[in-house]
Design a protein around this motif. Structure first.
Motif, PDB file in Angstrom:
ATOM      1  N   ARG A 110      -2.793  15.273   2.616  1.00 54.96           N
ATOM      2  CA  ARG A 110      -2.621  14.034   3.384  1.00 54.96           C
ATOM      3  C   ARG A 110      -2.185  12.879   2.488  1.00 54.96           C
ATOM      4  N   THR A 111      -2.614  12.887   1.229  1.00 57.19           N
ATOM      5  CA  THR A 111      -2.168  11.857   0.294  1.00 57.19           C
ATOM      6  C   THR A 111      -0.677  11.986   0.028  1.00 57.19           C
ATOM      7  N   ILE A 112      -0.202  13.199  -0.189  1.00 59.09           N
ATOM      8  CA  ILE A 112       1.228  13.436  -0.412  1.00 59.09           C
ATOM      9  C   ILE A 112       2.031  12.992   0.807  1.00 59.09           C
ATOM     10  N   GLN A 113       1.529  13.343   1.983  1.00 60.94           N
ATOM     11  CA  GLN A 113       2.206  12.938   3.213  1.00 60.94           C
ATOM     12  C   GLN A 113       2.280  11.414   3.316  1.00 60.94           C
ATOM     13  N   ALA A 114       1.173  10.739   2.988  1.00 58.78           N
ATOM     14  CA  ALA A 114       1.133   9.279   3.080  1.00 58.78           C
ATOM     15  C   ALA A 114       2.098   8.632   2.092  1.00 58.78           C
ATOM     16  N   ILE A 115       2.163   9.160   0.869  1.00 59.49           N
ATOM     17  CA  ILE A 115       3.097   8.629  -0.124  1.00 59.49           C
ATOM     18  C   ILE A 115       4.540   8.851   0.338  1.00 59.49           C
ATOM     19  N   SER A 116       4.812  10.009   0.911  1.00 60.04           N
ATOM     20  CA  SER A 116       6.165  10.315   1.388  1.00 60.04           C
ATOM     21  C   SER A 116       6.594   9.356   2.492  1.00 60.04           C
ATOM     22  N   VAL A 117       5.680   9.065   3.417  1.00 57.72           N
ATOM     23  CA  VAL A 117       5.996   8.142   4.514  1.00 57.72           C
ATOM     24  C   VAL A 117       6.241   6.735   3.981  1.00 57.72           C
ATOM     25  N   ALA A 118       5.358   6.268   3.088  1.00 54.05           N
ATOM     26  CA  ALA A 118       5.510   4.927   2.515  1.00 54.05           C
ATOM     27  C   ALA A 118       6.780   4.831   1.684  1.00 54.05           C
ATOM     28  N   ALA A 119       7.093   5.885   0.947  1.00 59.19           N
ATOM     29  CA  ALA A 119       8.314   5.890   0.134  1.00 59.19           C
ATOM     30  C   ALA A 119       9.548   5.831   1.004  1.00 59.19           C
ATOM     31  N   ALA A 120       9.547   6.601   2.095  1.00 62.04           N
ATOM     32  CA  ALA A 120      10.695   6.607   3.002  1.00 62.04           C
ATOM     33  C   ALA A 120      10.932   5.228   3.601  1.00 62.04           C
ATOM     34  N   LYS A 121       9.858   4.536   3.945  1.00 67.28           N
ATOM     35  CA  LYS A 121       9.998   3.187   4.505  1.00 67.28           C
ATOM     36  C   LYS A 121      10.598   2.219   3.490  1.00 67.28           C
ATOM     37  N   ALA A 122      10.373   2.514   2.196  1.00 63.65           N
ATOM     38  CA  ALA A 122      10.921   1.669   1.133  1.00 63.65           C
ATOM     39  C   ALA A 122      12.302   2.141   0.684  1.00 63.65           C
ATOM     40  N   GLY A 123      12.819   3.184   1.343  1.00 67.43           N
ATOM     41  CA  GLY A 123      14.146   3.681   1.001  1.00 67.43           C
ATOM     42  C   GLY A 123      14.162   4.679  -0.139  1.00 67.43           C
ATOM     43  N   TYR A 124      13.022   5.325  -0.396  1.00 68.15           N
ATOM     44  CA  TYR A 124      12.913   6.280  -1.495  1.00 68.15           C
ATOM     45  C   TYR A 124      12.644   7.687  -0.962  1.00 68.15           C
TER      46      TYR A 124
END
Length: 346
Positions: A89-103
């Motif tokens: 779930r941590t990996i998923q959360a980082i992936s979602v936050a990164a995508a919102k930042a364009g990463y």
């Protein structure tokens, strides 16, 4: 995807920026500005170039573009376990936050939690060209007391006690355990056992500490900790041993999966939840409301962990400074139907 279109021999040949320029009737410089995302290209021309790229099967070289712009817009994530629900779930959360930042996110699992494993993972991420790294250090390293991370790469550590050297984002594990234990104490339980996670886990140890601290504050003794490996199967095995103690009326489980295993052990032992046994979990997994009865648990805000981790990475990319310290994400008690006051002996 390979840039190319079919030749007469059936093989693909490389499609160049010049090919796109000729197809669209514009200059190569214009194609370069469109592929690199530069402003200043009129919308009609941009659409014309994008259409030509699509028709010819041209894909801009992301590596070349990154070298030119100084950024790959990719965050590497190193983790020692993909099986633990919390890590997933941590990996998923980082992936979602990164995508919102364009990463984008590149994941590198490490088989063994060793210093050499960490160094090898950093080497792989350098080959894959990332701008920064998030390291989920949920366990103690096997070959040294503390992890040592390569310098020069913007890095955030998740779920660790390394805040004296690195930027760390962590959940308030100990306070979550205190909330769970105090709830059981307030209900009147005095024999509160703990089904803990592995000894190698930072999170598991902090939850043990919170449980013990709360019992001590209430003047209650802490009996031997039973340990599992975060799985429902280990919760069942450890739970079967715990429930051999007829005086045990409450169990705080270090995660929801082990609580699920304890549910099975309780059913086989003829112990009703919550009439004969109160159970509290940890994580607030998506399926806990469907447990029978619905599980009282501690909510971990994984989304906030992801947001803070990515925000810290972006700050390091902006300032080029590593700021030691730990950002603590609060936990929240979720009461459902798996706890009740202990039954009165007849």
């Amino acid at each position: 995807m390979t840039n190319g279109k079919a030749s007469r021999g059936g093989r693909k040949r490389h499609v160049s920026m010049g090919d796109v320029a000729r197809h669209a009737g514009v200059s190569s410089q214009t194609v370069s500005r469109v592929s690199n995302g530069y402003p200043g290209v009129i919308p009609e021309t941009r659409e014309l170039v994008l259409k030509a790229m699509d028709e010819l099967g041209y894909r801009p070289n992301s590596a070349a573009r990154a070298l030119k712009l100084g950024s790959f817009h990719t965050i590497g994530v190193i983790t020692f376990s993909l099986e633990a629900v919390g890590n997933h779930r941590t990996i998923q959360a980082i992936s979602v936050a990164a995508a919102k930042a364009g990463y984008a996110v590149t994941l590198i699992p490490v088989d063994l939690p060793t210093q050499s494993g960490v160094e090898h993972a950093f080497g792989r991420l350098e080959e894959l060209a990332v701008d920064a790294v998030a390291v989920i250090v949920e366990v103690h390293l096997l070959d040294r007391a503390k992890v040592v991370l390569p310098r020069g790469v913007p890095t955030v550590v998740v779920d660790s006690d390394a805040g004296d050297e690195y930027t760390v984002v962590d959940t308030d594990q100990a306070d979550g355990a205190r909330q769970a234990t105090r709830h059981l104490i307030e209900l009147g339980h005095t024999n509160i056992r703990h089904l803990a996670g592995p000894e190698s886990s930072f999170a598991a140890q902090r939850r043990v500490d919170g449980w013990r601290e709360s019992l001590s504050e209430a003047g209650l003794g802490a009996k031997e900790v039973m340990r599992g490996d975060w799985s429902a199967a280990s919760g069942y095995e450890a739970g079967s041993i715990l429930l051999a103690d007829p005086d045990c009326t409450a169990v705080f489980c270090a995660n929801d999966q082990m609580a699920l295993g304890l549910y099975r052990a309780a059913a086989e032992a003829g112990r009703r939840i919550p009439e004969d046994l109160s159970v509290v979990g940890f994580d607030d997994s998506a399926d806990t409301p469907a447990y029978s009865p619905p599980l009282t648990t501690i909510h971990q805000d994984f989304a906030e962990v992801g947001r803070r981790s990515v925000a810290a990475i972006l700050e390091q990319l902006r300032t080029r400074e590593q700021k030691p310290g730990t950002s603590i994400v609060p936990t929240r008690f979720i009461q459902r139907a798996s706890t009740a006051p202990p039954a009165v002996s007849s």
